[in-house]
Design an enzyme around this catalytic site. Structure first.
Site, PDB file in Angstrom:
ATOM      1  N   MET A 174      -9.274  51.831   0.638  1.00 28.52           N
ATOM      2  CA  MET A 174      -8.646  53.077   1.073  1.00 28.52           C
ATOM      3  C   MET A 174      -9.535  54.295   0.820  1.00 28.52           C
ATOM      4  O   MET A 174      -9.075  55.355   0.400  1.00 28.52           O
ATOM      5  CB  MET A 174      -7.276  53.249   0.392  1.00 28.52           C
ATOM      6  N   ARG A 175     -10.805  54.133   1.045  1.00 24.87           N
ATOM      7  CA  ARG A 175     -11.732  55.259   0.877  1.00 24.87           C
ATOM      8  C   ARG A 175     -12.429  55.464   2.216  1.00 24.87           C
ATOM      9  O   ARG A 175     -13.000  54.513   2.768  1.00 24.87           O
ATOM     10  CB  ARG A 175     -12.749  54.887  -0.203  1.00 24.87           C
ATOM     11  N   GLU A 209      -0.917  39.775   9.012  1.00 24.55           N
ATOM     12  CA  GLU A 209      -2.264  40.205   8.589  1.00 24.55           C
ATOM     13  C   GLU A 209      -3.008  39.022   7.966  1.00 24.55           C
ATOM     14  O   GLU A 209      -4.192  38.793   8.220  1.00 24.55           O
ATOM     15  CB  GLU A 209      -2.174  41.341   7.563  1.00 24.55           C
ATOM     16  N   HIS A 265      -5.939  46.683   9.772  1.00 24.34           N
ATOM     17  CA  HIS A 265      -5.071  47.855   9.766  1.00 24.34           C
ATOM     18  C   HIS A 265      -3.662  47.430  10.178  1.00 24.34           C
ATOM     19  O   HIS A 265      -3.503  46.653  11.125  1.00 24.34           O
ATOM     20  CB  HIS A 265      -5.615  48.912  10.727  1.00 24.34           C
ATOM     21  N   ARG A 299     -19.801  61.737  -1.781  1.00 27.35           N
ATOM     22  CA  ARG A 299     -19.528  60.513  -1.025  1.00 27.35           C
ATOM     23  C   ARG A 299     -20.823  59.741  -0.792  1.00 27.35           C
ATOM     24  O   ARG A 299     -20.866  58.513  -0.871  1.00 27.35           O
ATOM     25  CB  ARG A 299     -18.950  60.884   0.345  1.00 27.35           C
ATOM     26  N   GLY A 354      -4.852  43.516  -2.971  1.00 27.77           N
ATOM     27  CA  GLY A 354      -5.781  42.474  -2.523  1.00 27.77           C
ATOM     28  C   GLY A 354      -5.148  41.250  -1.889  1.00 27.77           C
ATOM     29  O   GLY A 354      -5.728  40.161  -1.945  1.00 27.77           O
ATOM     30  N   LEU A 380     -15.184  56.229   4.772  1.00 24.81           N
ATOM     31  CA  LEU A 380     -16.631  56.015   4.707  1.00 24.81           C
ATOM     32  C   LEU A 380     -17.321  56.982   5.670  1.00 24.81           C
ATOM     33  O   LEU A 380     -16.817  57.226   6.775  1.00 24.81           O
ATOM     34  CB  LEU A 380     -16.956  54.571   5.087  1.00 24.81           C
TER      35      LEU A 380
HETATM   36  C1  GAR Z   1      -2.800  46.192   4.176  1.00 22.22           C
HETATM   37  O1  GAR Z   1      -1.557  46.314   4.802  1.00 22.22           O
HETATM   38  C2  GAR Z   1      -3.897  46.705   5.076  1.00 22.22           C
HETATM   39  O2  GAR Z   1      -3.671  46.439   6.430  1.00 22.22           O
HETATM   40  C3  GAR Z   1      -3.832  48.191   4.808  1.00 22.22           C
HETATM   41  O3  GAR Z   1      -3.644  48.279   3.420  1.00 22.22           O
HETATM   42  C4  GAR Z   1      -2.902  47.134   2.980  1.00 22.22           C
HETATM   43  C5  GAR Z   1      -3.669  46.506   1.841  1.00 22.22           C
HETATM   44  O4  GAR Z   1      -2.930  45.455   1.289  1.00 22.22           O
HETATM   45  N1  GAR Z   1      -5.029  48.855   5.229  1.00 22.22           N
HETATM   46  C6  GAR Z   1      -5.035  50.060   5.807  1.00 22.22           C
HETATM   47  O5  GAR Z   1      -4.033  50.736   5.955  1.00 22.22           O
HETATM   48  C7  GAR Z   1      -6.395  50.542   6.270  1.00 22.22           C
HETATM   49  N2  GAR Z   1      -6.281  51.619   7.185  1.00 22.22           N
HETATM   50  P1  GAR Z   1      -3.652  44.336   0.443  1.00 22.22           P
HETATM   51  O6  GAR Z   1      -4.440  45.072  -0.638  1.00 22.22           O
HETATM   52  O7  GAR Z   1      -2.528  43.532  -0.139  1.00 22.22           O
HETATM   53  O8  GAR Z   1      -4.554  43.555   1.359  1.00 22.22           O
END
Ligand code: GAR
Length: 230
Positions: free
Chosen positions: A105-106, A189, A124, A80, A27, A108
């Site tokens: 990470m699920r 990010e 992403h 789902r 998170g 949809l």
């Molecule tokens: C982040 O790097 C985000 O960009 C990636 O998961 C990580 C979550 O980190 N998301 C994906 O790969 C989606 N395709 P966080 O829980 O610390 O935000």
């Protein structure tokens, strides 16, 4: 007797966009959004944080920030669709008008995605449309690209696809490892997710012809190739 002076009415703050943040893990992007929403002038507020995993570390962080959290464990559902129906009703009940996927990470279904079309954004860790999917930092190093980065985009049924709102780009250094590269991408990010949310919440982003158009684009800048060797 003279009339009492008119009562002064404090100026009304504009309504803030109600946002649901969906997580599955640590998170850190959610934390960046929480920090942004804590600013008095920020045009969005988080009304619920939802995790599909009961052990997601981000849940504690959200609770510590005083936010409402909800676990909707996909393992409790037979399909789902039934998981997503529960998710959808919780989101409707929360009053959320926009979903921010933050390490959710699920996958949809298109049924859910279409219900939230242009009302759901994702972050992403790559410069989309390159490097969709998992392990982006490893794959970037294998491919030998000179730049890497991250993207915030509206969600479409295809994975990691949809109109792009914001991107950050950074050089791949000769001695980078997946971890060192991933750590630098993560910093970016945390910059662009609040930026993208602000733009959407201010109504500055419209989707047309599969692209996200922004009515106040940042100034034009250029990046040049990073060093080829150390
Ligand atoms: C982040 O790097 C985000 O960009 C990636 O998961 C990580 C979550 O980190 N998301 C994906 O790969 C989606 N395709 P966080 O829980 O610390 O935000």
């Amino acid at each position: 007797m003279s009339a009492p002076p008119p009562m002064s009415v404090p100026p009304k703050a504009p309504p803030r966009l109600k946002v649901a943040v969906l997580i599955s893990g640590r998170g850190s992007n959610m934390e960046a959004l929480i920090a942004a929403c804590a600013e008095p002038e920020f045009p969005a507020e988080i009304v619920t944080v939802v995790s599909n995993r009961p052990d997601a570390k981000g849940l504690d962080k959200a609770r510590d920030a005083g936010l409402t959290t909800k676990v909707i464990d996909h393992k409790d559902f037979q399909s789902r669709e039934s998981f997503e129906d529960a998710l959808h009703s919780h989101l409707e009940d929360s009053g959320a008008k926009l979903i921010c996927l933050a390490g959710f990470m699920r996958l949809l279904t298109s049924r859910f995605v279409e219900r939230w079309r242009d009302r759901m954004i994702n972050i992403h860790p790559s410069l989309l449309p390159s490097f969709k999917g998992l392990h982006t930092h490893e794959r970037v190093l294998e491919a030998g690209t000179r730049f890497h980065g991250c993207t915030v985009h509206f969600v479409r049924p295809e994975m990691d696809d949809g109109p792009i709102i914001a991107q950050a780009c950074l050089p791949v250094m000769p001695n980078d490892t997946p971890d060192s590269l991933g750590a630098r991408v993560l910093v970016q990010e945390h910059r662009i997710y609040p930026l993208a949310l602000r733009l959407v919440a201010e109504g500055k982003v419209i989707v047309r012809g599969g692209r996200a158009l922004i009515d106040s684009p940042p100034p034009d800048t250029a990046l040049v190739n990073p060093p080829f060797s150390d």
